[in-house]
Design an enzyme around this catalytic site. Structure first.
Site, PDB file in Angstrom:
ATOM      1  N   SER A 248       0.839  -1.206   0.000  1.00  0.00           N
ATOM      2  CA  SER A 248       0.000   0.000   0.000  1.00  0.00           C
ATOM      3  C   SER A 248       0.869   1.249   0.000  1.00  0.00           C
ATOM      4  O   SER A 248       2.091   1.176   0.128  1.00  0.00           O
ATOM      5  CB  SER A 248      -0.918   0.010   1.238  1.00  0.00           C
ATOM      6  OG  SER A 248      -0.165   0.299   2.409  1.00  0.00           O
TER       7      SER A 248
ATOM      8  N   SER B   2       0.844   3.717   2.225  1.00  0.00           N
ATOM      9  CA  SER B   2       0.850   4.409   3.511  1.00  0.00           C
ATOM     10  C   SER B   2       2.218   4.945   3.899  1.00  0.00           C
ATOM     11  O   SER B   2       2.315   5.813   4.767  1.00  0.00           O
ATOM     12  CB  SER B   2       0.329   3.482   4.618  1.00  0.00           C
ATOM     13  OG  SER B   2       1.255   2.439   4.872  1.00  0.00           O
TER      14      SER B   2
ATOM     15  N   LYS C 202       5.516   0.626   9.357  1.00  0.00           N
ATOM     16  CA  LYS C 202       5.326   2.041   9.668  1.00  0.00           C
ATOM     17  C   LYS C 202       6.633   2.590  10.245  1.00  0.00           C
ATOM     18  O   LYS C 202       7.594   1.865  10.455  1.00  0.00           O
ATOM     19  CB  LYS C 202       4.198   2.252  10.691  1.00  0.00           C
ATOM     20  CG  LYS C 202       2.851   1.637  10.319  1.00  0.00           C
ATOM     21  CD  LYS C 202       2.176   2.329   9.174  1.00  0.00           C
ATOM     22  CE  LYS C 202       0.834   1.656   8.859  1.00  0.00           C
ATOM     23  NZ  LYS C 202       0.211   2.203   7.633  1.00  0.00           N
TER      24      LYS C 202
ATOM     25  N   SER D  27      -2.883   6.883   6.070  1.00  0.00           N
ATOM     26  CA  SER D  27      -2.240   5.803   6.795  1.00  0.00           C
ATOM     27  C   SER D  27      -3.073   5.420   8.008  1.00  0.00           C
ATOM     28  O   SER D  27      -3.349   6.260   8.875  1.00  0.00           O
ATOM     29  CB  SER D  27      -0.837   6.225   7.250  1.00  0.00           C
ATOM     30  OG  SER D  27      -0.272   5.250   8.105  1.00  0.00           O
TER      31      SER D  27
END
Length: 298
Positions: free
Chosen positions: A100, A102, A157, A263
């Site tokens: 993705s 994010s 992350k 996100s």
């Protein structure tokens, strides 16, 4: 078993394959092989008694009687390969693919990355229990971890809050322990695809670390929780229209994506416990759409 479950249990599958092929290899090496040698020796002695043994016959007999069963031969061939992959993947480096956006603009969809499995300590595979401490995660690290709400999924992350930190994200500005990050405007970021769009891009400087982030003017600064936050230690967070303030509990980390307005991260689903850590992402080893992506990143 679904494809996602298969991927999630890859370490377990490798372990089972390693054990099965290893047992077969060991059984052949220490049980079947001595029996085959004894049978060959007995057969050769019998032929010698009868005077029917020449070099060609001897070689043909040995080759025939020493031949491994197919299932044993394949198991013995695969065992060292599977064992090597299991050790490398469990203790050293593991590959992942970014699914993705994010973490834009740091990581793109389709980036294949390597994750250092030992930089935060040695963990037992399958059990994921830390047995040797090495380094502690640092603020600013890009980290892969098992999603707290569904540990079968791996997320990636950036660490913005360490245990004990007070993290404030209000009006799209990050403040950690009372120190506000500094922002330097960069050229707008173009999102390629069927519908071209742009995001504002900034260099975010927190202490000695600088990395790029994205913001969208049309997205609100606050977090729409649609009710009370539902995650462990949710009482350590205060949600307001301007954003969120969280006190990171001991043994946990506050994670955010660099694509701040796109996100789902600790602002929404809470803190990441230490036992969920997989490793530190540090290198892009392939992107089939853009080979220039290969290299290290911050």
């Amino acid at each position: 078993m679904s494809f996602q479950s298969l991927i999630s249990n890859f370490a377990l599958i490798l372990f089972v394959l390693m054990v099965v092929t290893g047992v077969i290899w060991a059984f052949d090496r220490f049980v079947l092989l001595p029996k085959r040698k004894a049978n060959v020796s007995a057969a050769l002695q019998e032929l010698e008694k009868n005077g029917n043994l020449d070099q060609a016959s001897r070689s043909q007999l040995e080759a025939s009687m020493m031949r491994q069963p197919v299932w044993v031969e394949y198991s013995g061939s695969f065992f060292p390969v599977i064992a090597l992959v299991f050790v490398l993947r469990s203790f050293l480096f593991e590959p992942f693919k970014i699914p993705s956006g994010s973490m834009l603009p740091t990581l793109y969809v389709g980036d294949f990355i390597l994750v250092n499995k030992f930089t935060y300590g040695i963990r037992l595979p399958i059990l994921d229990k830390k047995i040797i401490s090495v380094n502690e995660p640092q603020r600013g690290d890009v980290m892969v971890f098992r999603f707290p709400k569904d540990p079968s999924q791996n997320y990636i992350k950036r660490i913005v809050g360490l245990p004990g930190d007070t993290v404030v994200y209000k009006n799209k500005k990050l403040i950690v322990n009372g120190v506000e990050s500094q922002y330097e405007s960069q050229p707008e970021f173009l999102h390629e695809g069927p519908q071209l769009s742009y995001s504002k891009q900034f260099n975010e400087k927190s202490g000695s670390l600088t990395h790029r982030i994205l913001n969208d003017d049309d997205r609100p600064a606050g977090i729409a929780m649609f009710g009370e936050a539902n995650f462990p230690y949710a009482d350590q967070c205060i949600y307001e229209i301007e954003g969120v303030t969280c006190k990171v509990p001991a043994g946990h980390y506050f994670m955010m994506g660099d694509n701040r307005d796109n996100s789902q991260d600790s602002r929404f689903w809470g803190f990441v416990p230490d036992q969920n850590i997989v490793g530190k992402a540090f290198f892009i080893w392939m992107n089939f759409s853009d080979l220039k992506r290969v290299g290290s990143f911050q």
